[in-house]
Enzyme design. Structure first.
Site, PDB file in Angstrom:
ATOM      1  N   GLY A 183     -11.632  33.168  37.051  1.00  0.00           N
ATOM      2  CA  GLY A 183     -12.346  34.285  36.448  1.00  0.00           C
ATOM      3  C   GLY A 183     -12.678  35.423  37.402  1.00  0.00           C
ATOM      4  O   GLY A 183     -13.164  35.194  38.494  1.00  0.00           O
ATOM      5  N   SER A 184     -12.433  36.655  37.009  1.00  0.00           N
ATOM      6  CA  SER A 184     -12.596  37.785  37.908  1.00  0.00           C
ATOM      7  C   SER A 184     -12.530  39.097  37.130  1.00  0.00           C
ATOM      8  O   SER A 184     -12.572  39.102  35.915  1.00  0.00           O
ATOM      9  CB  SER A 184     -11.512  37.736  38.987  1.00  0.00           C
TER      10      SER A 184
END
Length: 195
Positions: free
Chosen positions: A152-153
Site C-alpha cells: 500500500g502506498s
C-alpha cells in the site's frame, strides 16, 4: 495446513506483483495517471523542495494504491527524466495528506516540450520498498513503466501551473490509461498505443 498457507501466500504475491498490459492514449499535452488506485486528493499544493518547481502551489493529483491495486507506476507523459531524488522518511499511512512531506519518497522530475512535471512515489504504512526502473537523463514514453512501490502506498503528480485536472476525488484511476489532464485542449483526435 502450512503447505496450503504457503500456496495462498504465493498466489497472493503473484497477484500483487502483476503487471497487466495497458492502452495509453497518445497526443501532445495528454497526461495519464501514473498509478492504479483511488484519486484521494485533487488540490493545489506546494511541491517538495527537491523537485525545484518553485514555492507556488501547483495542481496536485494524489492516487492512493491499496494492497489490491497493481503497484507498477507509469510515466504520465512522454519526456526526459531530468532528476530523480530519493528522500528517506517515515512510514505513516499514505492516505494521509502529511505523507507527502514526512514519508519515504522517490521524486522524479520529467520535462516535455518546456513543461516540467513532478511525480512522487510515496511509501505507505505497509510499503517498505520503492523501486525505480528509470535513470536520470533517460527518455520515457507516456504510459511507460517508471517504477513500483511494494504494498500500500501513494503517487502524487504535480501538474504545470494553469493545468486543470480532469479527474475527481474518489474516482478510480488506471495507470497509463486514465487521462488526468489535457494541456493542449482543442488539439487533433487522440491516437493510442498498446503496451
Amino acid at each position: 495446513p502450512l503447505g496450503w498457507l504457503g500456496v495462498l501466500a504465493t498466489l497472493w504475491c503473484a497477484y500483487f506483483f502483476r503487471d497487466p498490459a495497458r492502452v495509453t492514449p497518445l497526443r501532445d499535452g495528454i497526461m495519464v495517471a501514473p498509478a492504479d488506485g483511488r484519486v484521494s486528493r485533487v488540490v493545489d499544493a506546494v511541491p517538495p523542495k527537491e523537485l525545484e518547481l518553485g514555492e507556488q502551489p501547483l495542481p496536485r493529483v494524489s492516487i492512493f494504491m491499496s494492497v489490491f491495486d497493481c503497484h507498477v507506476n507509469r510515466s504520465p507523459l512522454a519526456g526526459k527524466i531530468e532528476r530523480i531524488i530519493y528522500h528517506a522518511g517515515a512510514f505513516v499511512s499514505a492516505d494521509l495528506d502529511k505523507a507527502s512531506e514526512s514519508n519515504e519518497r522517490n521524486s522524479l522530475l520529467i520535462t516535455s516540450d518546456g513543461r516540467r512535471v513532478g511525480v512522487v512515489q510515496i511509501a505507505g504504512l505497509v510499503a517498505r520498498r520503492i523501486v525505480c526502473f528509470v535513470r536520470e537523463g533517460s527518455t520515457v514514453a507516456a504510459g511507460e513503466r517508471i517504477g513500483m512501490i511494494r504494498f500500500g502506498s501513494r503517487v502524487d503528480i504535480y501538474l504545470p501551473a494553469g493545468a486543470r485536472p480532469l479527474v475527481a476525488e474518489g474516482q478510480t484511476a488506471i495507470a497509463g490509461e486514465t487521462v488526468i489532464a489535457d494541456l493542449a485542449a482543442g488539439a487533433a483526435q487522440r491516437s493510442f498505443r498498446v503496451d
